[in-house]
Write an enzyme that holds these catalytic residues in place. Sequence first.
Site, PDB file in Angstrom:
ATOM      1  N   ARG A  77       0.816  -1.212   0.000  1.00  0.00           N
ATOM      2  CA  ARG A  77       0.000   0.000   0.000  1.00  0.00           C
ATOM      3  C   ARG A  77       0.850   1.264   0.000  1.00  0.00           C
ATOM      4  O   ARG A  77       0.428   2.311  -0.495  1.00  0.00           O
ATOM      5  CB  ARG A  77      -0.938  -0.012   1.209  1.00  0.00           C
ATOM      6  N   GLY A 157       4.467  -8.434  -3.110  1.00  0.00           N
ATOM      7  CA  GLY A 157       5.130  -9.722  -2.992  1.00  0.00           C
ATOM      8  C   GLY A 157       4.449 -10.810  -3.802  1.00  0.00           C
ATOM      9  O   GLY A 157       3.226 -10.830  -3.941  1.00  0.00           O
ATOM     10  N   GLY A 225     -27.221  -3.560   5.130  1.00  0.00           N
ATOM     11  CA  GLY A 225     -27.511  -3.061   6.473  1.00  0.00           C
ATOM     12  C   GLY A 225     -26.646  -3.674   7.545  1.00  0.00           C
ATOM     13  O   GLY A 225     -27.092  -3.873   8.679  1.00  0.00           O
ATOM     14  N   ALA A 365     -10.457  -6.622  12.774  1.00  0.00           N
ATOM     15  CA  ALA A 365      -9.053  -6.277  12.977  1.00  0.00           C
ATOM     16  C   ALA A 365      -8.487  -6.916  14.236  1.00  0.00           C
ATOM     17  O   ALA A 365      -7.360  -7.426  14.235  1.00  0.00           O
ATOM     18  CB  ALA A 365      -8.901  -4.755  13.049  1.00  0.00           C
ATOM     19  N   HIS A 489     -20.300   3.655  41.040  1.00  0.00           N
ATOM     20  CA  HIS A 489     -21.566   4.364  40.817  1.00  0.00           C
ATOM     21  C   HIS A 489     -21.308   5.872  40.805  1.00  0.00           C
ATOM     22  O   HIS A 489     -20.566   6.382  41.636  1.00  0.00           O
ATOM     23  CB  HIS A 489     -22.554   4.022  41.935  1.00  0.00           C
TER      24      HIS A 489
END
Length: 511
Positions: A77, A157, A225, A365, A489
């Site tokens: 990339r 590669g 969706g 991921a 809390h």
Amino acid sequence: MLNSVIKRSALCRFKFTCLQVSECRPAQIEISKRLYSAKASGNGEYDLCVIGGGPGGYVAAIRGAQLGLKTICVEKRGTLGGTCLNVGCIPSKALLNNSHIYHTVKHDTKRRGIDVSGVSVNLSQMMKAKDDSVKSLTSGIEYLFKKNKVEYAKGTGSFIDPQTLSVKGIDGAADQTIKAKNFIIATGSEVKPFPGVTIDEKKIVSSTGALSLSEVPKKMTVLGGGIIGLEMGSVWSRLGAEVTVVEFLPAVGGPMDADISKALSRIISKQGIKFKTSTKLLSAKVNGDSVEVEIENMKNNKRETYQTDVLLVAIGRVPYTEGLGLDKLGISMDKSNRVIMDSEYRTNIPHIRVIGDATLGPMLAHKAEDEGIAAVEYIAKGQGHVNYNCIPAVMYTHPEVAWVGITEQKAKESGIKYRIGTFPFSANSRAKTNMDADGLVKVIVDAETDRLLGVHMIGPMAGELIGEATLALEYGASAEDVARVCHAHPTLSEATKEAMMAAWCGKSIHF
């Protein structure tokens, strides 16, 4: 009490390991240690070559170096981080967060005692903020490579033979030939195309194009969706687009629990997003400045043709191994083009392993990251571990949706006797004071042992809350175990405690 918990957890752990999702195989840990035969001989050969610098690949490379393996990572990339960091998880979260802030300031401050006027979207600045986040994180991975002494080869590669990878350099990098004793394929996935629909990333876009629109469309149609479709649909709806989601299935949300899916549809519909479920796309073509869309409702066979400014195709992703030369090596793949591996991530050529989206299981991921670590540990130490019953999933709409473990539908199909416990965020004090109380927590437990089987939630910060549930499932906790843990809390996490209490003894305190 501890002994009873241990016995109960051990019994249920054995039972629950049989409940594997069909696409995921259980990771098995070998008892015996192996010798460090994976180490290179010092003649320029690498111990490990990782192909792909996404979440699975870069994590595997770093972990390999940390375990003493001479490691190189190949990425075509030009930047590290893969789809997730460059055109997926990270940029989408930037847009989701900032669009939510804008929508809140514009529509939800008056009741909070804050008078605001003149609020507008500066889309170019919003996109810059997104891009800055991506750039910072990608450069951060390069820093981690240097810190851990991982070599980085920028290029594409392709296997020459089982021990050799040819890399064609990009961005000025030289071509090179890499020899390694072990390879990990971590090439990820790509957008799943819709037959007959051409994605131009301008009018008909994938998730990549939807992250970089130059203006807010008046009308947007989202095909699919699932998580990607609803997240990106939410972004552009908040910024002013009229969004319609076309979903082939009867309900949105993909694999999520049915009760959570119903709540999601109800809540998101109130935000202005329209849903057309049980509906299929017949055609889509660019017509001037708009896209002509033809759909058909599969319940009544009614067809509809309309114009939309942008069509987002978000029907999923498919494994990406193009140009890698796997066919030349004879590496086995299934009908969905996923690389087949065993419980140690080995292909049919044992020193070539595969992880992440290129193989079986959910395309997430964090799943790829854990597999990367496990695969490297199998190479270096002879053992690794990923519990596929405990892979959480999160949808970053507002409210967020998160789940881990099995759904109620899965429990029924598996013939498990189970109990349900639920608790609404409308009864949670922190959610009420934040004026953000839509949603609920749903807990599924074994009726005989009280062991947690699944936790599903829709509500504020669900993506953060699911961590506690994942930890509880990983260690075989019962609903009682979690219910008896003191939760601060006022916090949103008390909703989890109350749902656990409802599952364990039939009643929560505050609802």
